[in-house]
Design a protein around this motif. Sequence first.
Motif, PDB file in Angstrom:
ATOM      1  N   PHE A  72      39.712  28.566  87.323  1.00 52.09           N
ATOM      2  CA  PHE A  72      39.079  29.848  87.010  1.00 52.09           C
ATOM      3  C   PHE A  72      39.323  30.176  85.549  1.00 52.09           C
ATOM      4  CE2 PHE A  72      39.390  34.451  86.430  1.00 52.09           C
ATOM      5  CZ  PHE A  72      38.132  34.848  86.869  1.00 52.09           C
ATOM      6  N   TYR A  73      38.260  30.593  84.855  1.00 55.41           N
ATOM      7  CA  TYR A  73      38.335  30.975  83.450  1.00 55.41           C
ATOM      8  C   TYR A  73      37.994  32.463  83.347  1.00 55.41           C
ATOM      9  CZ  TYR A  73      37.817  25.908  82.641  1.00 55.41           C
ATOM     10  OH  TYR A  73      37.965  24.534  82.654  1.00 55.41           O
ATOM     11  N   PRO A  74      38.896  33.297  82.872  1.00 54.92           N
ATOM     12  CA  PRO A  74      38.620  34.736  82.757  1.00 54.92           C
ATOM     13  C   PRO A  74      37.487  35.015  81.764  1.00 54.92           C
ATOM     14  CG  PRO A  74      40.976  34.281  82.571  1.00 54.92           C
ATOM     15  CD  PRO A  74      40.280  32.970  82.482  1.00 54.92           C
ATOM     16  N   SER A  75      36.857  36.155  81.917  1.00 54.05           N
ATOM     17  CA  SER A  75      35.779  36.561  81.013  1.00 54.05           C
ATOM     18  C   SER A  75      36.337  36.899  79.637  1.00 54.05           C
ATOM     19  CB  SER A  75      35.034  37.770  81.580  1.00 54.05           C
ATOM     20  OG  SER A  75      35.910  38.889  81.666  1.00 54.05           O
ATOM     21  N   ILE A  76      35.451  36.848  78.648  1.00 53.18           N
ATOM     22  CA  ILE A  76      35.807  37.161  77.265  1.00 53.18           C
ATOM     23  C   ILE A  76      34.778  38.154  76.716  1.00 53.18           C
ATOM     24  CG2 ILE A  76      36.129  36.243  74.926  1.00 53.18           C
ATOM     25  CD1 ILE A  76      36.845  33.558  76.197  1.00 53.18           C
ATOM     26  N   LYS A  77      35.242  39.325  76.329  1.00 48.90           N
ATOM     27  CA  LYS A  77      34.410  40.343  75.685  1.00 48.90           C
ATOM     28  C   LYS A  77      33.234  40.812  76.542  1.00 48.90           C
ATOM     29  CE  LYS A  77      33.525  40.598  71.406  1.00 48.90           C
ATOM     30  NZ  LYS A  77      32.997  40.386  70.048  1.00 48.90           N
ATOM     31  N   THR A  78      33.376  40.768  77.853  1.00 50.09           N
ATOM     32  CA  THR A  78      32.369  41.366  78.720  1.00 50.09           C
ATOM     33  C   THR A  78      33.028  41.775  80.029  1.00 50.09           C
ATOM     34  OG1 THR A  78      30.270  41.041  79.903  1.00 50.09           O
ATOM     35  CG2 THR A  78      31.696  39.118  79.675  1.00 50.09           C
ATOM     36  N   THR A  79      32.604  42.887  80.556  1.00 48.55           N
ATOM     37  CA  THR A  79      33.137  43.377  81.828  1.00 48.55           C
ATOM     38  C   THR A  79      32.062  43.372  82.914  1.00 48.55           C
ATOM     39  OG1 THR A  79      32.638  45.672  81.201  1.00 48.55           O
ATOM     40  CG2 THR A  79      34.851  44.838  80.701  1.00 48.55           C
ATOM     41  N   LYS A  80      30.883  42.872  82.580  1.00 49.46           N
ATOM     42  CA  LYS A  80      29.810  42.834  83.565  1.00 49.46           C
ATOM     43  C   LYS A  80      30.189  41.878  84.696  1.00 49.46           C
ATOM     44  CE  LYS A  80      24.808  42.710  83.972  1.00 49.46           C
ATOM     45  NZ  LYS A  80      23.517  42.618  83.258  1.00 49.46           N
ATOM     46  N   PRO A  81      29.972  42.264  85.952  1.00 49.66           N
ATOM     47  CA  PRO A  81      30.362  41.419  87.079  1.00 49.66           C
ATOM     48  C   PRO A  81      29.452  40.196  87.243  1.00 49.66           C
ATOM     49  CG  PRO A  81      29.214  43.369  87.870  1.00 49.66           C
ATOM     50  CD  PRO A  81      29.382  43.548  86.399  1.00 49.66           C
ATOM     51  N   VAL A  82      29.730  39.185  86.442  1.00 51.46           N
ATOM     52  CA  VAL A  82      28.975  37.930  86.463  1.00 51.46           C
ATOM     53  C   VAL A  82      29.964  36.788  86.591  1.00 51.46           C
ATOM     54  CG1 VAL A  82      27.446  36.394  85.162  1.00 51.46           C
ATOM     55  CG2 VAL A  82      27.091  38.875  85.071  1.00 51.46           C
ATOM     56  N   LEU A  83      29.640  35.799  87.416  1.00 49.85           N
ATOM     57  CA  LEU A  83      30.467  34.606  87.551  1.00 49.85           C
ATOM     58  C   LEU A  83      29.601  33.384  87.313  1.00 49.85           C
ATOM     59  CD1 LEU A  83      33.251  33.371  88.286  1.00 49.85           C
ATOM     60  CD2 LEU A  83      32.448  33.297  90.674  1.00 49.85           C
ATOM     61  N   LEU A  84      30.008  32.557  86.359  1.00 49.25           N
ATOM     62  CA  LEU A  84      29.317  31.311  86.030  1.00 49.25           C
ATOM     63  C   LEU A  84      29.982  30.194  86.828  1.00 49.25           C
ATOM     64  CD1 LEU A  84      27.266  29.794  84.204  1.00 49.25           C
ATOM     65  CD2 LEU A  84      29.032  29.737  82.438  1.00 49.25           C
ATOM     66  N   VAL A  85      29.228  29.558  87.715  1.00 55.65           N
ATOM     67  CA  VAL A  85      29.769  28.567  88.644  1.00 55.65           C
ATOM     68  C   VAL A  85      29.160  27.198  88.335  1.00 55.65           C
ATOM     69  CG1 VAL A  85      30.079  27.924  91.061  1.00 55.65           C
ATOM     70  CG2 VAL A  85      29.966  30.350  90.415  1.00 55.65           C
ATOM     71  N   PHE A  86      30.020  26.191  88.190  1.00 51.92           N
ATOM     72  CA  PHE A  86      29.584  24.823  87.910  1.00 51.92           C
ATOM     73  C   PHE A  86      29.655  24.003  89.199  1.00 51.92           C
ATOM     74  CE2 PHE A  86      31.018  26.635  83.971  1.00 51.92           C
ATOM     75  CZ  PHE A  86      30.146  26.139  83.008  1.00 51.92           C
ATOM     76  N   VAL A  87      28.570  23.331  89.528  1.00 49.43           N
ATOM     77  CA  VAL A  87      28.474  22.597  90.793  1.00 49.43           C
ATOM     78  C   VAL A  87      28.290  21.109  90.498  1.00 49.43           C
ATOM     79  CG1 VAL A  87      27.345  22.463  93.035  1.00 49.43           C
ATOM     80  CG2 VAL A  87      27.429  24.652  91.817  1.00 49.43           C
ATOM     81  N   ASN A  88      29.229  20.314  90.972  1.00 50.10           N
ATOM     82  CA  ASN A  88      29.317  18.898  90.619  1.00 50.10           C
ATOM     83  C   ASN A  88      28.216  18.038  91.235  1.00 50.10           C
ATOM     84  OD1 ASN A  88      31.785  19.710  89.545  1.00 50.10           O
ATOM     85  ND2 ASN A  88      32.981  18.867  91.228  1.00 50.10           N
ATOM     86  N   PRO A  89      27.932  16.919  90.578  1.00 50.08           N
ATOM     87  CA  PRO A  89      27.181  15.843  91.241  1.00 50.08           C
ATOM     88  C   PRO A  89      28.136  15.082  92.151  1.00 50.08           C
ATOM     89  CG  PRO A  89      27.848  15.121  89.064  1.00 50.08           C
ATOM     90  CD  PRO A  89      28.315  16.557  89.200  1.00 50.08           C
ATOM     91  N   MET A  90      27.675  13.992  92.734  1.00 48.44           N
ATOM     92  CA  MET A  90      28.577  13.158  93.518  1.00 48.44           C
ATOM     93  C   MET A  90      29.378  12.224  92.617  1.00 48.44           C
ATOM     94  SD  MET A  90      26.765  12.074  97.071  1.00 48.44           S
ATOM     95  CE  MET A  90      26.513  13.265  98.398  1.00 48.44           C
ATOM     96  N   GLY A  91      28.781  11.785  91.539  1.00 48.20           N
ATOM     97  CA  GLY A  91      29.406  10.757  90.718  1.00 48.20           C
ATOM     98  C   GLY A  91      30.468  11.247  89.758  1.00 48.20           C
ATOM     99  N   SER A 112      20.927   7.286 103.927  1.00 42.93           N
ATOM    100  CA  SER A 112      21.671   6.700 105.043  1.00 42.93           C
ATOM    101  C   SER A 112      23.038   6.176 104.624  1.00 42.93           C
ATOM    102  CB  SER A 112      20.863   5.559 105.675  1.00 42.93           C
ATOM    103  OG  SER A 112      20.693   4.490 104.741  1.00 42.93           O
ATOM    104  N   ASN A 113      23.276   6.074 103.325  1.00 39.43           N
ATOM    105  CA  ASN A 113      24.527   5.493 102.845  1.00 39.43           C
ATOM    106  C   ASN A 113      25.729   6.416 103.020  1.00 39.43           C
ATOM    107  OD1 ASN A 113      23.178   3.179 101.978  1.00 39.43           O
ATOM    108  ND2 ASN A 113      22.752   4.037  99.962  1.00 39.43           N
ATOM    109  N   GLY A 114      25.505   7.704 103.060  1.00 43.92           N
ATOM    110  CA  GLY A 114      26.635   8.627 103.099  1.00 43.92           C
ATOM    111  C   GLY A 114      27.350   8.650 101.760  1.00 43.92           C
ATOM    112  N   SER A 115      28.586   9.161 101.754  1.00 44.02           N
ATOM    113  CA  SER A 115      29.336   9.249 100.500  1.00 44.02           C
ATOM    114  C   SER A 115      30.830   9.196 100.772  1.00 44.02           C
ATOM    115  CB  SER A 115      29.000  10.558  99.769  1.00 44.02           C
ATOM    116  OG  SER A 115      29.459  11.675 100.522  1.00 44.02           O
ATOM    117  N   ASP A 116      31.583   8.849  99.738  1.00 43.68           N
ATOM    118  CA  ASP A 116      33.037   8.786  99.871  1.00 43.68           C
ATOM    119  C   ASP A 116      33.630  10.143 100.235  1.00 43.68           C
ATOM    120  OD1 ASP A 116      33.002   6.109  99.245  1.00 43.68           O
ATOM    121  OD2 ASP A 116      33.481   6.402  97.119  1.00 43.68           O
ATOM    122  N   GLU A 117      33.019  11.220  99.749  1.00 39.54           N
ATOM    123  CA  GLU A 117      33.556  12.551 100.041  1.00 39.54           C
ATOM    124  C   GLU A 117      33.167  13.053 101.428  1.00 39.54           C
ATOM    125  OE1 GLU A 117      31.197  16.059  98.185  1.00 39.54           O
ATOM    126  OE2 GLU A 117      31.006  14.421  96.728  1.00 39.54           O
TER     127      GLU A 117
END
Length: 317
Positions: free
Chosen positions: A21-40, A202-207
């Motif tokens: 988690f990275y705290p906000s900087i110079k803003t108090t607006k309730p926004v959350l930036l979320v990063f969503v991974n690929p499989m690789g 059909s291969n599925g994934s390690d995760e």
Amino acid sequence: MTTYNFISLATKPSAKICYKFYPSIKTTKPVLLVFVNPMGLTQTSWENVIARLHENAPTWGLPAMLTYDRYGQGQTTDRDPSDAKAADQRHGHDCLDVVHDLHQLITQIADQELGISDISSLQLVFVANSIGCALTRLYAQEYPGTIAGLLLLDSVLANTDFVSIFPDPDAGDFDESTLPAGVRIEDIRASRAFAQRVFHPSNGSDEGLSQKNLSALLPYSDGPKLQGPDGRGPWVTVVEHEWEASEREHEAMGSPGLITRVYSNPFWGAYNEALAKITEPERSKGPFQAPGAGHFIQRDNPEFVAGEIREILDKVL
């Protein structure tokens, strides 16, 4: 050195997820930036992008940010508890399971780190790569009105098995004379075999994340239309790999570059053209190619990705 933390979801208390988690900087607006991974790649693949965002944060401000590794991925060594009941561990859970886990993670992080107990007051901006793009679309469908912005980096082709991108030389109606100049049957066979081995659902994934039902969950690249927090569509930017870089990547993995040029890239381009229509035209940007970047755009050109994030944030903050 980046310090990562662990959290147990209230819905799956027997396993822990690694996050940052990275705290906000110079803003108090309730926004959350979320990063969503690929499989690789894991959440560490976003570090260079985040570092570039922080370089300009004192001037522009920056909302709180969250990265995480899904169950069975990266530093989250615990498997999804539901996988224990699966006959095939490579198909232990599906994309909707991941979406529900992400919603629970955001709910707990919002309460723990932001003091927000009702996340309906929290605007989300998602930055996603590959399968992460499909996950964010499903999140927006499952939880309408929550996502203010989406940066989709080289989305997975959610409604294909990848093999079908190429003609089938063994089909009864196959006509070799219709092949483009320079394309050989043996190259098509090699590309179909490569797609079957590497990309087929059909291969599925390690995760343990299965894509067997993904084409049923997201059958269309141009819909359904998404709803943002203000009743309108979210801000959506669609970015794809640089086609020449993709040819080099596929050649390195054993698929002829000419086949990528003739079949894969145009198919991906058409998918992304439609993907840009999941929001209102005036809130859509792209698709366009990321300079010098293959499939993992955040790894290959973090400066470019940071710039596109900044542009979306300027509209949300």
